[in-house]
Design an enzyme around this catalytic site. Structure first.
Site, PDB file in Angstrom:
ATOM      1  N   ARG A 104      44.265  35.986  48.497  1.00 46.32           N
ATOM      2  CA  ARG A 104      44.823  36.441  50.436  1.00 46.32           C
ATOM      3  C   ARG A 104      43.441  35.300  51.551  1.00 46.32           C
ATOM      4  O   ARG A 104      41.449  35.995  51.441  1.00 46.32           O
ATOM      5  CB  ARG A 104      44.505  37.629  50.996  1.00 46.32           C
ATOM      6  CG  ARG A 104      44.510  37.493  52.151  1.00 46.32           C
ATOM      7  CD  ARG A 104      44.982  38.734  52.658  1.00 46.32           C
ATOM      8  NE  ARG A 104      46.470  39.178  52.345  1.00 46.32           N
ATOM      9  CZ  ARG A 104      47.316  40.169  53.209  1.00 46.32           C
ATOM     10  NH1 ARG A 104      46.545  41.093  54.130  1.00 46.32           N
ATOM     11  NH2 ARG A 104      47.984  40.335  52.700  1.00 46.32           N
ATOM     12  N   HIS A 131      53.452  33.433  53.193  1.00 43.93           N
ATOM     13  CA  HIS A 131      53.227  35.043  53.326  1.00 43.93           C
ATOM     14  C   HIS A 131      54.110  34.818  51.627  1.00 43.93           C
ATOM     15  O   HIS A 131      55.430  36.039  52.272  1.00 43.93           O
ATOM     16  CB  HIS A 131      53.475  36.295  53.839  1.00 43.93           C
ATOM     17  CG  HIS A 131      52.139  37.433  53.253  1.00 43.93           C
ATOM     18  ND1 HIS A 131      52.447  37.186  51.808  1.00 43.93           N
ATOM     19  CD2 HIS A 131      52.436  38.840  54.158  1.00 43.93           C
ATOM     20  CE1 HIS A 131      51.531  38.979  51.950  1.00 43.93           C
ATOM     21  NE2 HIS A 131      52.201  39.682  53.039  1.00 43.93           N
ATOM     22  N   GLN A 134      55.350  38.951  50.119  1.00 39.98           N
ATOM     23  CA  GLN A 134      56.401  39.266  50.868  1.00 39.98           C
ATOM     24  C   GLN A 134      57.558  39.255  50.840  1.00 39.98           C
ATOM     25  O   GLN A 134      58.311  40.058  51.490  1.00 39.98           O
ATOM     26  CB  GLN A 134      55.763  39.351  52.912  1.00 39.98           C
ATOM     27  CG  GLN A 134      56.576  40.128  53.118  1.00 39.98           C
ATOM     28  CD  GLN A 134      56.057  41.805  53.452  1.00 39.98           C
ATOM     29  OE1 GLN A 134      54.513  41.907  53.016  1.00 39.98           O
ATOM     30  NE2 GLN A 134      56.995  42.904  52.956  1.00 39.98           N
ATOM     31  N   ASP A 219      57.072  40.534  62.884  1.00 37.32           N
ATOM     32  CA  ASP A 219      55.992  41.189  62.582  1.00 37.32           C
ATOM     33  C   ASP A 219      54.410  40.789  63.602  1.00 37.32           C
ATOM     34  O   ASP A 219      55.598  40.956  65.414  1.00 37.32           O
ATOM     35  CB  ASP A 219      55.640  39.666  62.058  1.00 37.32           C
ATOM     36  CG  ASP A 219      53.994  39.629  61.161  1.00 37.32           C
ATOM     37  OD1 ASP A 219      53.518  40.645  60.765  1.00 37.32           O
ATOM     38  OD2 ASP A 219      54.023  38.467  60.867  1.00 37.32           O
ATOM     39  N   CYS A 259      56.943  43.618  57.942  1.00 42.34           N
ATOM     40  CA  CYS A 259      55.643  43.885  56.231  1.00 42.34           C
ATOM     41  C   CYS A 259      55.214  44.733  57.194  1.00 42.34           C
ATOM     42  O   CYS A 259      54.475  44.760  55.759  1.00 42.34           O
ATOM     43  CB  CYS A 259      55.585  42.118  56.463  1.00 42.34           C
ATOM     44  SG  CYS A 259      54.746  41.725  57.389  1.00 42.34           S
ATOM     45  N   ARG A 287      56.711  45.668  47.506  1.00 39.73           N
ATOM     46  CA  ARG A 287      55.311  45.096  46.873  1.00 39.73           C
ATOM     47  C   ARG A 287      55.381  45.022  45.476  1.00 39.73           C
ATOM     48  O   ARG A 287      54.869  44.040  44.822  1.00 39.73           O
ATOM     49  CB  ARG A 287      54.980  44.915  47.717  1.00 39.73           C
ATOM     50  CG  ARG A 287      54.631  44.840  49.167  1.00 39.73           C
ATOM     51  CD  ARG A 287      54.902  42.854  49.711  1.00 39.73           C
ATOM     52  NE  ARG A 287      53.995  42.390  48.907  1.00 39.73           N
ATOM     53  CZ  ARG A 287      52.728  42.369  49.889  1.00 39.73           C
ATOM     54  NH1 ARG A 287      52.645  42.236  51.170  1.00 39.73           N
ATOM     55  NH2 ARG A 287      51.539  41.266  49.017  1.00 39.73           N
TER      56      ARG A 287
HETATM   57  N1  NVA Z   1      51.550  37.887  60.089  1.00 41.91           N
HETATM   58  C1  NVA Z   1      49.957  38.833  59.759  1.00 41.91           C
HETATM   59  C2  NVA Z   1      51.372  39.366  58.327  1.00 41.91           C
HETATM   60  C3  NVA Z   1      50.046  40.352  57.697  1.00 41.91           C
HETATM   61  C4  NVA Z   1      50.817  40.528  56.159  1.00 41.91           C
HETATM   62  C5  NVA Z   1      49.237  38.288  59.379  1.00 41.91           C
HETATM   63  O1  NVA Z   1      48.773  37.095  58.887  1.00 41.91           O
HETATM   64  O2  NVA Z   1      47.823  39.069  59.460  1.00 41.91           O
HETATM   65  N1   CP Z   2      52.819  43.378  54.182  1.00 43.69           N
HETATM   66  C1   CP Z   2      51.721  43.003  53.676  1.00 43.69           C
HETATM   67  O1   CP Z   2      50.428  42.301  53.828  1.00 43.69           O
HETATM   68  O2   CP Z   2      50.344  43.618  54.187  1.00 43.69           O
HETATM   69  P1   CP Z   2      48.474  44.191  53.582  1.00 43.69           P
HETATM   70  O3   CP Z   2      47.796  43.003  54.862  1.00 43.69           O
HETATM   71  O4   CP Z   2      48.286  45.552  54.277  1.00 43.69           O
HETATM   72  O5   CP Z   2      48.494  44.016  52.685  1.00 43.69           O
END
Ligand code: NVA
Ligand code: CP
Length: 304
Positions: A104, A131, A134, A219, A259, A287
């Site tokens: 990540r 992502h 997800q 989101d 998500c 997930r």
């Molecule tokens: N769009 C959000 C998704 C978090 C799971 C981010 O990138 O922070």
């Molecule tokens: N939806 C998701 O990826 O959640 P986290 O940021 O908690 O991993």
């Protein structure tokens, strides 16, 4: 055989994705039955986190343990990754000791570079652009609640962010229509939209975008890395909140997904989160099951 990676949904064929989602449903049943299934015994996953996480970390770590393997949590704060060791070198070293790597991070190029120098599968667990993990959970959740998503209509309301880009890829791979509503200046990747113009339509109002929809998704307005823009974005995204009234304009059996984490009172109302049409907690649980199916796909060779 070349190493398979999962950096975007386009790394698997539509047929592979379809089978993977069905397998996720089976793995959920296996776990619910209390059956032990440990095909990954002796296998180790490195989990590199340069951004925060609850669901992704817990689901991958629990999933790996349930499949009989082990997961290592590596944060950039306390590894050499945070002190500037090149991605190429880190990839060579980590992939020489582990069987799969989950990352990540910020720029999508980081996971591409890592994968290019890794001898084991690399999984994108969120970048600024995509992502895909997800989406596996979201597609499983739709299948479980409403059946095949092929030919359905999905609405994306809010920021044209990493999740929205992944929904565009999903529209192509799972064969559904996507209606996107973003404020001006927050559209998804224009090249991606152009390449999928047969399935993706952009609108400027949520009301237009939810018309005829079977699934409404949103989101956060400010993603990780955009914390400084939070206040300004709250102003720019005014009118883009998913409420029960907005959902009433979609099809009568439409579902709502997010998500998570959600900001109640911003992109979604508190009432909508608790509405019977909201399946956000099934989506979060999935997930675990979907990523176990992904790990099995990448690591367990047929007939072995
Ligand atoms: N769009 C959000 C998704 C978090 C799971 C981010 O990138 O922070
Ligand atoms: N939806 C998701 O990826 O959640 P986290 O940021 O908690 O991993």
């Amino acid at each position: 055989m070349t190493t398979r990676h999962f950096l975007t949904l386009l790394d698997l064929t539509p047929d592979e994705l379809k089978k993977l989602i069905r397998r996720a449903v089976e793995l959920k049943q296996i776990r619910n039955n209390g059956e032990v299934y440990e095909p990954l015994s002796n296998q180790v996953m490195a989990m590199i986190f340069e951004k925060s996480s609850t669901r992704t970390r817990v689901s991958f770590e629990a999933g790996m343990a349930q499949l009989g393997g082990h997961a290592l949590f590596l944060s950039s704060r306390d590894t050499q990754l945070g002190r500037g060791e090149p991605t190429e070198d880190s990839a060579k070293v980590i992939s020489s000791m582990c069987d799969v790597v989950m990352i990540r991070t910020f720029e999508h190029e980081i996971v591409e570079t890592f994968a290019a120098h890794s001898r084991v599968p690399v999984i994108n667990a969120l970048t600024d652009d995509y992502h895909p993990c997800q989406l596996l959970a979201d597609m499983q959740t739709f299948l479980e609640h409403r059946g095949d998503i092929k030919g359905k209509t999905v609405s994306w309301i809010g920021d044209g962010n990493n999740m929205c880009n992944s929904y565009i890829n999903a529209a192509r791979q799972f064969d559904f229509k996507l209606q996107v509503a973003c404020p001006e200046g927050f559209d998804p990747n224009p090249e991606l939209v152009a390449a999928n113009s047969d399935r993706v339509t952009l609108f400027r109002t949520p009301e237009e975008a939810v018309h005829g929809s079977d699934l409404v998704v949103t989101d956060v307005w400010a993603s990780m890395g955009q914390e400084d823009e939070q206040k300004q974005r709250e102003r720019e995204f005014k009118g883009y909140q998913v409420t029960t009234e907005l959902m009433d304009l979609a099809n009568p059996d439409a579902l709502f997904m997010h998500c998570l984490p959600a900001h109640r009172g911003e992109e979604v109302s508190a009432e909508m989160m608790d509405d019977p049409r909201s399946v956000v907690f099934d989506e979060a649980e999935n997930r675990l099951h979907a990523q176990k199916a992904l790990l099995e796909f990448l690591l367990v060779k047929p007939g072995v």
